[in-house]
Design a protein around this motif. Structure first.
Motif, mmCIF file in Angstrom:
data_model
loop_
_atom_site.group_PDB
_atom_site.id
_atom_site.type_symbol
_atom_site.label_atom_id
_atom_site.label_comp_id
_atom_site.label_asym_id
_atom_site.label_seq_id
_atom_site.Cartn_x
_atom_site.Cartn_y
_atom_site.Cartn_z
ATOM 1 N N TYR A 160 0.867 -1.180 0.000
ATOM 2 C CA TYR A 160 0.000 0.000 0.000
ATOM 3 C C TYR A 160 0.905 1.232 0.000
ATOM 4 N N TYR A 161 0.441 2.269 -0.693
ATOM 5 C CA TYR A 161 1.283 3.453 -0.854
ATOM 6 C C TYR A 161 0.415 4.711 -0.846
ATOM 7 N N CYS A 162 0.943 5.767 -0.206
ATOM 8 C CA CYS A 162 0.321 7.096 -0.335
ATOM 9 C C CYS A 162 1.396 8.157 -0.145
ATOM 10 N N SER A 163 1.091 9.382 -0.525
ATOM 11 C CA SER A 163 1.971 10.517 -0.243
ATOM 12 C C SER A 163 1.157 11.593 0.447
ATOM 13 N N PHE A 164 1.835 12.381 1.263
ATOM 14 C CA PHE A 164 1.123 13.428 2.000
ATOM 15 C C PHE A 164 2.033 14.613 2.228
ATOM 16 N N ALA A 165 1.426 15.760 2.426
ATOM 17 C CA ALA A 165 2.138 16.999 2.731
ATOM 18 C C ALA A 165 1.993 17.311 4.206
ATOM 19 N N LEU A 166 2.965 18.032 4.736
ATOM 20 C CA LEU A 166 2.885 18.445 6.130
ATOM 21 C C LEU A 166 1.878 19.589 6.272
ATOM 22 N N PRO A 167 1.163 19.624 7.386
ATOM 23 C CA PRO A 167 0.299 20.787 7.616
ATOM 24 C C PRO A 167 1.132 22.056 7.697
ATOM 25 N N GLU A 168 0.551 23.141 7.264
ATOM 26 C CA GLU A 168 1.259 24.417 7.319
ATOM 27 C C GLU A 168 1.325 24.928 8.753
ATOM 28 N N ASP B 132 11.396 12.301 12.960
ATOM 29 C CA ASP B 132 12.360 13.395 12.930
ATOM 30 C C ASP B 132 11.835 14.431 11.944
ATOM 31 N N ILE B 133 11.436 15.569 12.461
ATOM 32 C CA ILE B 133 10.791 16.569 11.609
ATOM 33 C C ILE B 133 11.700 17.011 10.463
ATOM 34 N N SER B 134 13.019 16.941 10.681
ATOM 35 C CA SER B 134 13.949 17.383 9.627
ATOM 36 C C SER B 134 13.977 16.419 8.459
ATOM 37 N N SER B 135 13.505 15.186 8.680
ATOM 38 C CA SER B 135 13.506 14.201 7.591
ATOM 39 C C SER B 135 12.241 14.254 6.753
ATOM 40 N N LEU B 136 11.307 15.125 7.098
ATOM 41 C CA LEU B 136 10.047 15.222 6.380
ATOM 42 C C LEU B 136 10.085 16.357 5.367
ATOM 43 N N HIS B 137 9.369 16.150 4.277
ATOM 44 C CA HIS B 137 9.305 17.161 3.216
ATOM 45 C C HIS B 137 8.007 17.953 3.359
ATOM 46 N N PRO B 138 8.036 19.232 3.062
ATOM 47 C CA PRO B 138 6.819 20.040 3.217
ATOM 48 C C PRO B 138 5.654 19.538 2.374
ATOM 49 N N HIS B 139 5.948 19.031 1.154
ATOM 50 C CA HIS B 139 4.864 18.770 0.223
ATOM 51 C C HIS B 139 4.744 17.324 -0.252
ATOM 52 N N ASP B 140 5.757 16.494 -0.063
ATOM 53 C CA ASP B 140 5.701 15.160 -0.661
ATOM 54 C C ASP B 140 6.439 14.151 0.205
ATOM 55 N N ASN B 141 5.672 13.488 1.087
ATOM 56 C CA ASN B 141 6.222 12.426 1.923
ATOM 57 C C ASN B 141 5.597 11.116 1.497
ATOM 58 N N LYS B 142 6.452 10.129 1.258
ATOM 59 C CA LYS B 142 5.978 8.864 0.702
ATOM 60 C C LYS B 142 5.909 7.804 1.813
ATOM 61 N N LEU B 143 4.709 7.271 1.999
ATOM 62 C CA LEU B 143 4.470 6.248 3.014
ATOM 63 C C LEU B 143 4.158 4.932 2.314
ATOM 64 N N LEU B 144 4.930 3.898 2.613
ATOM 65 C CA LEU B 144 4.789 2.598 1.978
ATOM 66 C C LEU B 144 4.572 1.536 3.055
ATOM 67 N N LEU B 145 3.548 0.694 2.861
ATOM 68 C CA LEU B 145 3.247 -0.405 3.772
ATOM 69 C C LEU B 145 3.464 -1.716 3.031
ATOM 70 N N HIS B 146 4.282 -2.581 3.607
ATOM 71 C CA HIS B 146 4.588 -3.878 2.985
ATOM 72 C C HIS B 146 4.020 -4.973 3.879
ATOM 73 N N PHE B 147 2.926 -5.595 3.458
ATOM 74 C CA PHE B 147 2.268 -6.646 4.233
ATOM 75 C C PHE B 147 2.731 -8.018 3.741
ATOM 76 N N LYS B 148 3.200 -8.806 4.680
ATOM 77 C CA LYS B 148 3.619 -10.176 4.389
ATOM 78 C C LYS B 148 2.503 -11.138 4.775
#
Length: 895
Positions: free
Chosen positions: A82-90, A133-149
């Motif tokens: 499963y995959y999605c991308s999200f932006a940080l709240p302003e 870690d907030i410094s590792s997050l991007h303002p507009h495009d963070n990629k979240l990937l779920l790998h189910f076995k």
């Protein structure tokens, strides 16, 4: 900055892992992007489960229909992404913190954020907050990937490592299931299919904050009777930069109106009893006498609910966070004390629930997950199921240990409806491991769910497991149960530490007696499966096979004929009782043999399928209602609470199936639902017939047999039950009618029903007509084998009927019911029925396709001549066809 919660429920995509690529999951995703491949499919909704997505995409058939379950087994052996991308709240501040909250991942899952693995899960019952870690997050495009076995394959790997154990029987899933903290029913059960789900089945949220309330525990307590003084204390835990928080405001509001009853501002520096700055117990301690009302189970009072709101404040009263919990003020205790007198089982101790100082008989149902795919259950569906239970005069639901800890809406609804909850921890029918890693996983699971559930006034008991003690004792000995470490140490410690006021804990169900005995009928609770399963005894023996609290018992039946036709999907060649497709939708062990025994003992064999379906439902109805009736009789007052509860197996189904459910998958109530409803009404009346000829033989005492038709008759016992807290004087009418003649008998008397117990009313020979004689030399005998004996309770002033029961001669296969000369009148949403001859099991039916539009006030009626009955059918429309059938009829009549 104030707490912000971003629910990640949009623009999710999924795909099957490509097992041929031999690369890492991340490399596979990158290659998909570089090669501009489009194997990803947009999720239909979120939360999500892979079977639901595959059905929606047309890749698999509906596994609930036909033999399709077998065509989807491959799904549970694959890996899914499963995959999605999200932006940080302003508006992020420099010292803001972020966490990803995973409320439910099913089950074996690696979580990657922007290419880094941040979490690996192996427990679908846990909550997983992951600091970021907030410094590792991007303002507009963070990629979240779920790998189910595959949980199925992982379970097999763990079994190879730790050893194969016993777990239930062949129809209770593969034994390897015990090694994985996943809903056990997904491995197959004796009422459910094998559907190994996976996916993010509960919400995922991004939480950003400076300081927040990470835990709110509103301790709504009530002092012991007779004072019953309500009080409230509030415990708070703060996460993040706690120095930013200066105070917390606690407000108590009346639920619904929002009226503020109490308010207090507590400076954080004055949290004198806190162990540290970010934790404080007893922020407020309020005596609430005369300020709030008590919460009562249904039938005993109102379900008064209140909201506790905690607001975390920064300098200048700026709001950092707001958290709330809804509470009710009640005191619940599990009373296990010596009985004053012995009953047929001996003396022993009670096993009863006392709420707000009132001892209550518990009549209810066991709950399994109401769908094999949990994401398909809506709040409206939960409410419909629980309202059905409440409207059936049931006051307790037991959440069985092979399913899930249900979502908040389940318990919120129980709070509102006044339904007490017996909550099993999630262990069922198996020898679970107890190595350190597994135990620690379970400890965190228990802590998460106890914290989540403890504030609900509906929670009456937390129970360690379902049938684990019972099964090892059947197989060998208690030494074969390593998970005693969990049930006897870990779980009770968690419950005691985290609940205040304390919630009762019970090691297992069933459990009681010396030496961990699970069959001792004088101590603890029992599961009564000698009838249908086990020794396969007649249902008429429920009277001799009770206990102090019967937490499981039941008889299966076919579901509504429309539900059968749903899984047949037009296959008329399979529309017969013993077809392959009927077997596909009946998972009960030895079901054909066990059905045959009970049906052959009690009913005539019929070749008409619809009649056979109805007869199985009538059998279930007669058996289960008899159990409720006879066990409630054993609630005999203070010190003589010989049976304090009965919970039928089961309320519901997870798919369309022949099972023990009292309402099928589509919420279509079977006849048994209505007979249970009558047996759990505030006032009931019961009859037990003992045939004289049968006192010395091996058949049920109710049975007339060959040679007994010319016996000297039978004895009847009549009693009534009153669950109200006031004694009541009523008129008792005993009405007997002969099925073979016009003879009848009427007897009336005024009787007093004791409060909150059963009352014995009559014990006498069964009234019956004299038998005909062939000549003057033959003795004249009394013939009761064709007599229906009915009892009715009515209000002495108004004449309103308060309770009815009709006892028919048994077994039913020997009964020749006459033409009832039935009249059925339909007036708007009311059905008025009357008959000139006795009728058993009159079942009213509409062509309501969903099964949810018409709400019957009663059904599955027994009629006596001259006793007209009116049934309310809320939602019955003029355009709907109304039909009925009854015992002895092999057709359905249209009104």
């Amino acid at each position: 900055m104030a707490v912000r919660v971003l629910v990640l429920d949009a623009e999710w995509y999924w795909k099957e892992r490509d097992s041929t690529m031999h690369t890492s999951v991340l490399d596979e995703v990158i290659e998909d992007s570089q090669q501009r491949r489009s194997p990803w499919t947009a999720a239909r909704k979120f939360p999500s489960e892979i079977h639901v997505e595959l059905m929606h995409a047309g890749r698999i058939p509906d596994p609930f229909i036909d033999f399709n379950e077998h065509h989807v087994q491959w799904v549970g052996e694959q890996e899914w992404l499963y995959y999605c991308s999200f932006a940080l709240p302003e508006g992020q501040s420099e010292d803001s913190l972020s966490e990803l909250h995973f409320e439910g991942l099913d089950t074996i899952c690696d979580v990657f954020l922007n290419g880094e693995r941040i979490l690996s899960t192996d427990n679908m019952f846990r909550l997983y907050p992951v600091p970021l870690d907030i410094s590792s997050l991007h303002p507009h495009d963070n990629k979240l990937l779920l790998h189910f076995k595959s949980a199925k394959l992982v379970a097999k790997e763990l079994e190879a490592k730790y050893g194969r154990v016993r777990a239930g029987s062949t129809n209770l899933g593969d034994p390897s299931r015990v090694y994985v903290r996943k809903a056990q029913y997904g491995w197959r059960w004796d009422w459910g299919p094998e559907l190994m789900t996976c996916g993010p089945y509960r919400p995922i949220s991004l939480v950003t904050y400076t300081a927040r309330i990470s835990s709110l525990h509103a301790r709504a307590a009530v002092s012991a009777a007779p004072t019953l003084v309500p009080s409230l204390a509030v415990d708070i835990e703060v996460s993040g930069n706690a120095t930013r928080a200066k105070a917390v405001r606690i407000v108590l509001k009346k639920d619904g109106s929002g009226d503020v009853l109490r308010e207090e501002l507590a400076p954080i520096l004055e949290w004198s009893n806190g162990a540290s700055l970010n934790k404080a117990d007893g922020v407020v301690a309020w005596d609430l006498r005369d300020a709030v009302h008590l919460w009562w189970p249904v039938g005993y009072g109102q379900q008064a609910l209140y909201t506790v709101e905690a607001t975390l404040l920064a300098e200048g009263s700026k709001i950092l966070d707001v958290a709330s919990q809804r509470v009710g003020f009640r005191r619940v205790e599990l009373i296990q004390e010596p009985l004053q007198e012995a009953d047929q089982y001996g003396t022993g101790t009670t096993f009863l629930f006392e709420v707000n100082g009132v001892r209550m008989f518990m009549g209810g149902s066991n709950w399994i997950p109401a769908h094999s795919f949990l994401t398909e259950l809506t709040p409206e569906r939960y409410r419909a199921w629980l309202t059905l239970l409440r409207d059936g005069n049931q006051n307790m639901v037991r959440l069985w240990g092979g399913g899930v800890y249900e979502p908040d809406v389940f318990y919120d609804t129980c709070d509102e409806l006044g339904i007490l909850v017996w909550q099993d921890f999630q262990f069922a029918c198996g020898v679970y491991p107890a190595h350190n890693e597994f135990v620690e996983n379970v400890r965190k699971e228990a802590e998460d769910n106890v914290k989540r559930l403890r504030h609900h006034p509906s929670i009456a008991l937390m129970c360690g497991n379902n049938e684990d003690y019972q099964q090892v004792l059947q197989w060998g000995g208690i030494s074969d149960l390593p998970a005693r470490r969990i049930y006897e140490h870990v779980l009770p410690e968690v419950v005691e530490r985290l609940t205040d006021p304390s919630i009762p804990y019970h090691r297992g169900s069933p459990y009681g007696g010396k030496g961990w005995d699970t069959t001792d009928r004088t101590v603890g609770d029992v599961h009564q499966w000698d009838i249908w399963g086990g020794k396969e005894r007649p249902w008429q023996e429920y009277a001799e096979r009770g206990g102090r609290f019967v937490s499981e018992f039941g008889i299966p039946s076919f579901p509504d004929i429309r539900t059968i036709d749903h899984w047949l999907a037009g296959d008329t060649k399979e529309r017969w009782a013993q077809s392959k497709l009927m077997a596909q939708h009946n998972r009960a062990g030895n079901h054909e043999r066990r059905f045959a025994v009970l049906m052959n003992e009690n009913f005539r064999i019929t070749s008409d399928f619809d009649t056979h379906v109805y007869n199985t439902q009538l059998m279930q109805s007669e058996a289960v209602s008899f159990a409720y009736r006879i066990w409630r009789r054993a609630w005999k007052g203070r010190g003589k609470e010989y049976t304090a509860g009965a919970l039928v197996w089961q309320l519901n189904d997870c798919w369309p199936v022949t099972s023990w459910a009292i309402a099928d998958f589509f919420l279509r109530a079977k006849p048994v639902y209505y007979t249970i409803k009558r047996e759990l009404a505030p006032l009931t009346v019961g009859i037990l017939r003992t045939v004289h000829k049968n006192r010395e033989n091996d058949r049920p005492k109710q049975f007339y047999e060959f040679g007994a038709f010319r016996s000297t008759g039978a004895t009847i016992e009549v009693w009534a039950c009153n669950s109200t807290l006031q004694a009541r004087q009523v008129k008792l009418t005993l009405h007997c009618a002969d099925l073979n003649s016009t003879w009848y008998y009427l007897e009336e008397s005024i009787v007093t029903l004791h409060a909150n117990q059963s009352t014995e009313l009559l014990n006498r020979p069964c009234p019956c007509p004299p038998s005909p004689t062939s000549d003057n030399l033959s003795p004249r005998l009394t013939m009761s084998h064709s007599v229906v004996v009915a009892a009715r309770l009515a209000d002495c002033q108004s004449g309103e009927v308060l309770a009815r029961y009709a006892d028919w001669p048994q077994p039913f296969k020997y009964v020749d019911p006459p033409d009832p000369r039935l009249q059925c009148d339909r007036i708007g949403e009311r059905i008025i029925v009357r008959a000139e001859n006795p009728v058993k099991g009159l079942f009213l039916i509409t062509d309501d396709d969903t099964g949810e539009l018409v709400k019957w006030s009663d059904n599955a009626l027994d009629l006596m001549p001259g006793d007209e009955q009116t049934v309310a059918a809320k939602g019955l429309q003029h355009s709907m066809t109304l039909s009925y059938t009854y015992f002895g009829s092999e057709q359905v009549y249209e009104v």
